[in-house]
Every structure is written in structure tokens, then in C-alpha cells.
Write an enzyme that holds these catalytic residues in place. Structure first.
Site, PDB file in Angstrom:
ATOM      1  N   TYR A 171       0.857  -1.222   0.219  1.00  0.00           N
ATOM      2  CA  TYR A 171      -0.122  -0.077   0.072  1.00  0.00           C
ATOM      3  C   TYR A 171       0.759   1.250   0.123  1.00  0.00           C
ATOM      4  O   TYR A 171       2.068   1.194   0.459  1.00  0.00           O
ATOM      5  CB  TYR A 171      -0.925   0.098   1.207  1.00  0.00           C
ATOM      6  CG  TYR A 171      -0.132   0.535   2.529  1.00  0.00           C
ATOM      7  CD1 TYR A 171      -0.432   1.420   3.267  1.00  0.00           C
ATOM      8  CD2 TYR A 171       0.397  -0.692   3.245  1.00  0.00           C
ATOM      9  CE1 TYR A 171       0.352   2.127   4.265  1.00  0.00           C
ATOM     10  CE2 TYR A 171       1.258  -0.240   4.639  1.00  0.00           C
ATOM     11  CZ  TYR A 171       0.850   1.176   4.745  1.00  0.00           C
ATOM     12  OH  TYR A 171       1.472   1.502   6.050  1.00  0.00           O
ATOM     13  N   HIS A 187      -2.177 -20.992   0.682  1.00  0.00           N
ATOM     14  CA  HIS A 187      -0.846 -20.230   1.119  1.00  0.00           C
ATOM     15  C   HIS A 187      -0.252 -19.953  -0.281  1.00  0.00           C
ATOM     16  O   HIS A 187       0.332 -18.770  -0.221  1.00  0.00           O
ATOM     17  CB  HIS A 187       0.060 -21.017   1.980  1.00  0.00           C
ATOM     18  CG  HIS A 187      -0.320 -20.903   3.547  1.00  0.00           C
ATOM     19  ND1 HIS A 187      -1.363 -21.357   3.963  1.00  0.00           N
ATOM     20  CD2 HIS A 187       0.257 -20.011   4.455  1.00  0.00           C
ATOM     21  CE1 HIS A 187      -1.311 -21.039   5.301  1.00  0.00           C
ATOM     22  NE2 HIS A 187      -0.513 -20.480   5.630  1.00  0.00           N
ATOM     23  N   ARG A 246      -8.620 -19.812  -0.472  1.00  0.00           N
ATOM     24  CA  ARG A 246      -7.685 -19.859   0.603  1.00  0.00           C
ATOM     25  C   ARG A 246      -6.413 -21.008   0.603  1.00  0.00           C
ATOM     26  O   ARG A 246      -6.724 -21.931   1.092  1.00  0.00           O
ATOM     27  CB  ARG A 246      -8.111 -19.485   1.952  1.00  0.00           C
ATOM     28  CG  ARG A 246      -7.230 -18.969   2.858  1.00  0.00           C
ATOM     29  CD  ARG A 246      -7.621 -19.005   4.294  1.00  0.00           C
ATOM     30  NE  ARG A 246      -6.692 -18.434   5.149  1.00  0.00           N
ATOM     31  CZ  ARG A 246      -5.616 -19.069   5.650  1.00  0.00           C
ATOM     32  NH1 ARG A 246      -5.349 -20.165   5.602  1.00  0.00           N
ATOM     33  NH2 ARG A 246      -4.704 -18.440   6.646  1.00  0.00           N
ATOM     34  N   LYS A 263       6.527  -2.011   1.890  1.00  0.00           N
ATOM     35  CA  LYS A 263       5.234  -1.436   2.424  1.00  0.00           C
ATOM     36  C   LYS A 263       4.091  -2.402   2.711  1.00  0.00           C
ATOM     37  O   LYS A 263       3.201  -1.905   1.537  1.00  0.00           O
ATOM     38  CB  LYS A 263       4.928   0.067   2.000  1.00  0.00           C
ATOM     39  CG  LYS A 263       3.987   1.050   2.880  1.00  0.00           C
ATOM     40  CD  LYS A 263       4.315   2.536   2.347  1.00  0.00           C
ATOM     41  CE  LYS A 263       3.214   3.246   3.228  1.00  0.00           C
ATOM     42  NZ  LYS A 263       3.764   3.515   4.685  1.00  0.00           N
ATOM     43  N   GLU A 299      13.280   3.019  13.529  1.00  0.00           N
ATOM     44  CA  GLU A 299      12.033   4.097  12.919  1.00  0.00           C
ATOM     45  C   GLU A 299      10.970   3.977  14.085  1.00  0.00           C
ATOM     46  O   GLU A 299      11.048   3.244  15.080  1.00  0.00           O
ATOM     47  CB  GLU A 299      11.809   3.705  11.594  1.00  0.00           C
ATOM     48  CG  GLU A 299      11.101   2.308  11.441  1.00  0.00           C
ATOM     49  CD  GLU A 299      10.804   2.083  10.108  1.00  0.00           C
ATOM     50  OE1 GLU A 299      10.664   2.966   9.275  1.00  0.00           O
ATOM     51  OE2 GLU A 299      10.561   0.907   9.645  1.00  0.00           O
ATOM     52  N   ARG A 351       7.985   3.608  -5.127  1.00  0.00           N
ATOM     53  CA  ARG A 351       7.877   2.795  -3.872  1.00  0.00           C
ATOM     54  C   ARG A 351       7.023   1.693  -4.001  1.00  0.00           C
ATOM     55  O   ARG A 351       7.290   0.668  -3.739  1.00  0.00           O
ATOM     56  CB  ARG A 351       7.766   3.452  -2.735  1.00  0.00           C
ATOM     57  CG  ARG A 351       8.056   2.596  -1.273  1.00  0.00           C
ATOM     58  CD  ARG A 351       8.110   3.320  -0.270  1.00  0.00           C
ATOM     59  NE  ARG A 351       7.009   4.082   0.212  1.00  0.00           N
ATOM     60  CZ  ARG A 351       6.921   4.745   1.320  1.00  0.00           C
ATOM     61  NH1 ARG A 351       7.688   5.362   2.007  1.00  0.00           N
ATOM     62  NH2 ARG A 351       5.591   5.652   1.474  1.00  0.00           N
ATOM     63  N   LEU A 391      11.336   1.206   6.804  1.00  0.00           N
ATOM     64  CA  LEU A 391      10.823   1.897   5.430  1.00  0.00           C
ATOM     65  C   LEU A 391      11.453   3.151   4.883  1.00  0.00           C
ATOM     66  O   LEU A 391      11.789   3.954   5.674  1.00  0.00           O
ATOM     67  CB  LEU A 391       9.217   2.232   5.824  1.00  0.00           C
ATOM     68  CG  LEU A 391       8.355   2.610   4.579  1.00  0.00           C
ATOM     69  CD1 LEU A 391       8.389   1.629   3.653  1.00  0.00           C
ATOM     70  CD2 LEU A 391       7.254   3.285   5.135  1.00  0.00           C
TER      71      LEU A 391
END
Length: 291
Positions: free
Chosen positions: A35, A105, A103, A149, A181, A54, A205
């Protein structure tokens, strides 16, 4: 607060109340996605290119194929603002997941990514920017690929919530005694006129505003050192500040209840804030005009 009903889904625009994904969605069930949060000032994006770059780096790192080029995404995001008639301060949340599939993996085959973006009003927090904020320290228990991210934010959420419960704005994270961070921002220490911050490794990040902080520092002749500092160094700091797209360049005036220096935003932080406002073309209610 402004009402922005039009969202971007895939490469189409729709009303926010009509968007639906199947419950077997990999972002929902695995956190299998990435995101970005992009700042808007006076109806215009700030650091849009950096955020798009990014997003593509993060998607490549987790092997998600995005359904557009960077230029196509830029055009779509600009159209999103136009359709919502955004003219004030806001933010865009943009998310891409591996898609919807039963679903398992392992990656599903021939399943397109789910992508959506929406606008939310976001005013500048002038009080905090002017006067500074308090923080706590927490051990960094996140994974070793924080440069991605990703949607896997539970440790960040828990750290941020603990900060809130202590009446603080942020949690400063540390690993093996050295600060990495914050839960949702990069963090910097100022000592003897120099800036210190964790190197841009996989453990943090690589913030878009962080890039600007380094550029501003070089412009102002302030040494910018990509050197980690310890939790113990915090007590000796002349200044501390953090940066992110939603926090801008935010002074830190206390850590774990202990005051930093004289408890007021420092001269270096104020200089960087002034550069940020000029760079982002922020016209009304400038912090640097109220200090």
C-alpha cells in the site's frame, strides 16, 4: 470533512459504497498486499512520483503483478482527484493485493491483483507541528523486510496503540539497543548541529519524506548522517523529530516521559519544516509563520 464518494478500483472509477470483493481475498486473509498513503495539499499531490516508485518496488518484492504502468497509475490517480473535485488538504490510500482466490498459502494462478484507491480529507495538525509531540520507546519485533510497505502491520498497530494509551503520538522502535524507526514514521536525532538517522536498509521503510529531509539538510548545509543511534543517545539529543506523509516533519519534545533538551522544537527542526512547506507549496496556515 469533505465527502469523497468516487474511488479507483482496478482501472475503473465507482462509488465507494458499491465496491465489493469476495471474502476469500488475499489481502484480507493473509495480509498479502502492499500500500501507499499519498499526501495532498490544496488539491495537488505531494511526492506522487516517489510514492508510485515505492509501490512498484514493494509489489515487485512480494511478486505482485500490478495491472498498469507507472504512467498509467499516475493518470488514474490524477483522475481520481478530478472526479472528487479535491481542492483542499487530503490524502489518498492506495492498496494492491494478490487478488481473490480460494484460501491457499501458495500463489493462485491467473488471478488479477485487486487494486483500489480512495480520498480522505486530512487537515494539517498545526498544534503538534508547532509545539511538538511525546513518544514512547518499544522493542522492534517486526520482520526483517520493513522496506516493503506491506499490509502486515500488526506490530506497528500494537506499538501505536500503546503510545496512544500513554498519551503519546508515536512509538520509537529499537532493535538490539539501536533505534530503527517509529511505528508509522522515520525518526531522527540532532546533536551538535548534525542529523543522525538509521541507514536505509531492509530494517526500515524508506520514507518518501525521508528523502526530502536529506535533500533539505544538504541544501541548508546540515550534516545528514545515515548512522544509527542508541536508545541511550536519546537523552543526550539536542533535538528529535520524525517524518512521514501524514505527520510531515514533526518535532518530538519528550520520550518515555522525559523531556528532550528544553522541551521545545529545535532550530534545525524548524528549518526543515520551513523547507518542507516551501517544497510542498503549502500556502495557508503555515507552521513557520506561527512560530
Amino acid at each position: 470533512m469533505a465527502n469523497y464518494p468516487i474511488i479507483l478500483s482496478q482501472t475503473k472509477f465507482t462509488h465507494r459504497d458499491t465496491l465489493q470483493y469476495p471474502y476469500e481475498e488475499r489481502g484480507l486473509q493473509f495480509g498479502d498486499g502492499v500500500y501507499e498513503v499519498i499526501r495532498i495539499y490544496n488539491g495537488k499531490y505531494y511526492l506522487l512520483e516517489e510514492h508510485i516508485n515505492r509501490l512498484f518496488r514493494s509489489a515487485e518484492a512480494v511478486k505482485i503483478a500490478l495491472p498498469f504502468t507507472k504512467d498509467e497509475l499516475t493518470n488514474l490517480l490524477n483522475t481520481l482527484l478530478q472526479k472528487n473535485e479535491v481542492e483542499t488538504d487530503a490524502k489518498v490510500y492506495l492498496q494492491a493485493t494478490r487478488g481473490s482466490a480460494p484460501r491457499e498459502h501458495t500463489f493462485p494462478e491467473d488471478v488479477p491483483a485487486n487494486v483500489y484507491a480512495y480520498v480522505t480529507a486530512l487537515s494539517r495538525n498545526l498544534e503538534f507541528l508547532k509545539n511538538g509531540v511525546g513518544t514512547i520507546t518499544k522493542r522492534d519485533v517486526r520482520w526483517e523486510n520493513c522496506y516493503i510497505k506491506s499490509l502486515n502491520l500488526l506490530p506497528n498497530v500494537l506499538a501505536k496503540q500503546e503510545a496512544k494509551e500513554h498519551g503519546c503520538y508515536e512509538a520509537i522502535l529499537h532493535k538490539d539497543g539501536f533505534v530503527t524507526e517509529c511505528s508509522s514514521s522515520n525518526v531522527y536525532l540532532v546533536r551538535n548541529g548534525e542529523i543522525f538517522t538509521h541507514p536505509a536498509t531492509n530494517n526500515i521503510l524508506h520514507g518518501c519524506v525521508r528523502i526530502r529531509v536529506e535533500q533539505f539538510a544538504k541544501k541548508l548545509g546540515i550534516p545528514f548522517n545515515e548512522e544509527g543511534f542508541s536508545v541511550e543517545d536519546i537523552a543526550l539529543a539536542d533535538e528529535l523529530f520524525l517524518s512521514s506523509s501524514t505527520s510531515e516533519i514533526m518535532p518530538i519534545i519528550s520520550v518515555d516521559g522525559k523531556t528532550i533538551a528544553d522541551g521545545k522544537p529545535g532550530a534545525t527542526t524548524k528549518q526543515l519544516q520551513a523547507e518542507y512547506e516551501k517544497d510542498a507549496v503549502i500556502l495557508p496556515n503555515q507552521v513557520t509563520q506561527t512560530t
